[in-house]
Enzyme design. Structure first.
Site, PDB file in Angstrom:
ATOM      1  N   SER A 100       0.810  -1.213   0.000  1.00 19.63           N
ATOM      2  CA  SER A 100       0.000   0.000   0.000  1.00 19.63           C
ATOM      3  C   SER A 100       0.849   1.271   0.000  1.00 19.63           C
ATOM      4  CB  SER A 100      -0.963  -0.037   1.196  1.00 19.63           C
ATOM      5  OG  SER A 100      -1.928   0.965   1.124  1.00 19.63           O
ATOM      6  N   ASP A 240      -2.577   6.178  -3.489  1.00 18.31           N
ATOM      7  CA  ASP A 240      -1.414   5.548  -2.865  1.00 18.31           C
ATOM      8  C   ASP A 240      -0.908   4.417  -3.757  1.00 18.31           C
ATOM      9  OD1 ASP A 240      -3.507   3.793  -2.436  1.00 18.31           O
ATOM     10  OD2 ASP A 240      -2.868   3.221  -0.428  1.00 18.31           O
ATOM     11  N   ASP A 242      -1.126   1.204  -3.959  1.00 20.09           N
ATOM     12  CA  ASP A 242      -1.980   0.139  -4.494  1.00 20.09           C
ATOM     13  C   ASP A 242      -3.361   0.633  -4.895  1.00 20.09           C
ATOM     14  OD1 ASP A 242      -2.951   0.520  -1.893  1.00 20.09           O
ATOM     15  OD2 ASP A 242      -3.488  -1.589  -1.656  1.00 20.09           O
ATOM     16  N   ASP A 244      -5.913   2.035  -3.250  1.00 18.90           N
ATOM     17  CA  ASP A 244      -7.135   1.905  -2.454  1.00 18.90           C
ATOM     18  C   ASP A 244      -7.418   3.145  -1.611  1.00 18.90           C
ATOM     19  OD1 ASP A 244      -5.272   1.593  -0.417  1.00 18.90           O
ATOM     20  OD2 ASP A 244      -6.090  -0.301   0.330  1.00 18.90           O
TER      21      ASP A 244
END
Length: 448
Positions: A100, A240, A242, A244
């Site tokens: 992340s 960010d 990833d 999400d």
């Protein structure tokens, strides 16, 4: 949290804590737990742009194939893309390789069940029990019963087409600045917003395996704010690593965080009859100003522990369709089963179009209390919470506040950190409270 699974899957420094050997076992045992009731199960795998992604993907794939699972590699894609495609492609499980917003040396592995939701505590405990066994007693298929691997790099486009149809109009006439954190949205987000006919300016779209989240993305929105002002953009959208999370920037260069985005969505959804049970689910980290703004608009709030998985659990329990975190995880459960930065961005821009209001005006309807969050690296998170001197300084500060603000001290779910947060009527008072507690935490359990 278990021995291996934190609040968001298994995480660690790649090739030291999260080794290929561990990734193989996670693939093998995780795949078994999620697919044991299915003949020739299908498992999809996505990853972000970290240099360690290929290494861990190879090990995970080997572990999954050894159980007889058919593996479909999606390549670089966002976490919500994997969640959506797990269900859309009728897979028994989905796996995302990402840490992340964490720095490049970290990586992580998180699973999604066939319904597109993250695993339950019970499922994670079952996988952990297998990981801790000294002897691997799982079946070992041979010959034609082994799994095979294939690629489905078109999955990202399938996901984009799905989220694109959640908005009512195109975005022509709007200038949108994007910061993709050199991560999973680097190709996806520019394509999506250009396809919706917006004028776009981009940054953080040149991943090289080592620059993910490095001074860019949702944890560094001040960089995007400069681009917004330089280009005269109507809005800035920062994701960010990833994809999400979403943090926005208004046309004046002011940062609009997850609390403000949730409030804007909640107010619009209530006005258009879409907000289920007239309720938003947030965490204890949300700003006091967020709750006051909801109250002023007769919207109910429901609080959970920190972590989007806990927000999701409460949303499912109560039948709610909007929830999230100040950090930018926004969950729109009518459309997808996890926090989704690009979907949230689409809804935010759509609200600007539908209301004909600039983001500064929409966000300005919520007044934030001054807040400070300081992360303290510690030797032991558990010891920190049990330390008598730390408990005493928290009690003293709370007494001094006398209800006019609040203190929150909690461990990070993914890193060896204690987070110390305060809200108060003025920034000066807020800062003073936090630093008094931080000094004691550092003195008692601080890491060098």
């Amino acid at each position: 949290m278990g021995k291996y699974f934190g609040t968001d899957g298994v995480r660690g420094v790649a090739n030291q804590e999260l080794t290929p050997e561990l990734a193989f076992k996670i693939g093998r045992f995780g795949g078994y737990v999620l697919t044991k009731d299915t003949d020739r199960p299908k498992v999809i795998i996505g990853r972000d742009t970290r240099i360690s992604g290929h290494m861990l993907e190879g090990a995970l794939v080997a572990g999954l194939l050894s159980t007889g699972a058919e593996v479909m590699r999606l390549g670089v894609i966002s976490t919500p893309g994997v969640a959506y495609l797990t269900k859309a492609l009728d897979a028994q499980a989905g796996v995302m390789i990402s840490a992340s917003h964490n720095p490049v040396q970290d990586n992580g592995i998180k699973f999604f069940g066939s319904d597109g939701f993250k695993l339950t505590d019970e499922q994670e405990a079952e996988i952990e029990a297998l990981l801790d066994k000294e002897v691997d007693e799982l079946p070992r298929p041979t010959g034609t019963n082994l799994g095979q691997v294939s690629d489905y790099f078109e999955g990202g486009q399938k996901y984009l087409q799905y989220i694109k149809q959640t908005v009512e109009e195109d975005f022509s006439g709007l200038h949108i600045a994007l910061d993709c954190a050199h991560g999973a949205t680097s190709s996806l987000a520019p394509y999506l917003f250009a396809d919706l006919e917006a004028d776009i300016s981009t940054m953080g779209t040149s991943p090289n395996g080592m620059n993910i989240n490095d001074g860019v993305g949702s944890t560094h929105p001040e960089v995007l704010a400069e681009l917004v002002k330089e280009k005269g953009a109507d809005i800035g959208l920062a994701f960010d690593g990833d994809g999400d999370r979403l943090i926005a920037v208004d046309e004046k260069g002011n940062i609009v965080d997850g609390d403000q985005i949730m409030f804007i969505c909640a107010k619009y959804m209530k006005e258009t009859g879409q907000l289920k049970h007239n309720t938003v689910v947030s965490t204890v980290m949300s700003n006091l100003g967020f709750y006051k703004a909801l109250e002023a608009n007769d919207i109910t709030s429901d609080k959970t522990a920190v972590g989007d998985r806990y927000v999701m659990e409460e949303m499912k329990r109560g039948g709610y369709n909007l929830g999230g975190e100040q950090s930018g995880h926004i969950i729109l459960l009518d459309y997808i089963t996890t926090g989704d930065g690009m979907l949230s961005a689409l809804q935010l821009v759509n609200i600007m179009k539908m209301t004909k209001k600039p983001l500064s005006e929409l966000a300005g309807e919520m007044t934030k209390f001054p807040q400070l969050l300081v992360n303290v690296r510690v030797t032991d998170k558990k010891l920190a919470l049990e330390n008598e001197k730390i408990k005493e300084i928290i009690r003293v500060v709370e007494e001094e506040m006398n209800g006019d603000g609040r203190i929150l001290v909690r461990p990070s779910g993914t890193e060896p950190l204690i987070r110390v947060m305060a809200e108060a009527p003025t920034q000066e008072v807020c800062d003073a409270y936090v630093h008094r507690i931080v000094e004691v935490v550092k003195a008692e359990v601080g890491a060098e």
